[in-house]
Design a protein around this motif. Sequence first.
Motif: not given
Length: 146
Positions: A101-105
């Motif tokens: 999720k953090t990487r996508a953000s």
Amino acid sequence: MNRKTLAALILATALPAMVMAGGHGGPDSHSGPESHAGRPGHGGIPILEDLDLSKEQSRDIRKLVGEEMKSRHEITKRYLDKLPEAEKAAMKKEMDESRDKTRASIRNLLTPEQQKEFDEKQKKIEAKRQEYAEFLKWKAERDQKH
């Protein structure tokens, strides 16, 4: 082990890294051991700001914080090793989802050119992670034979 204890262990493991990251990226943040004025800085550890540390002090403090990070990792691993496999798997899944999720953000904040480079770096990281997992599997099998 209950969820609160598990969360505390995870936080304890991550805390030294967060302390080392410290800076907020503003005009007064430090990106390395040197301050903006060219004087030795605090190595990005907020509590050490304004202490006018020498290069040697900064180096020694970074070494100590690194040792503390390693120690916390070892302590956390000792306790995590005691968890049932189902809890370990659930924790890994949750951590993987959080990371993804953090990487996508982060990716969404990048320009298309940056996204391409980010994706390439992610592929390299994933390949290294897979290679390391295979090494650990091989090592465990080897150790069982001996």
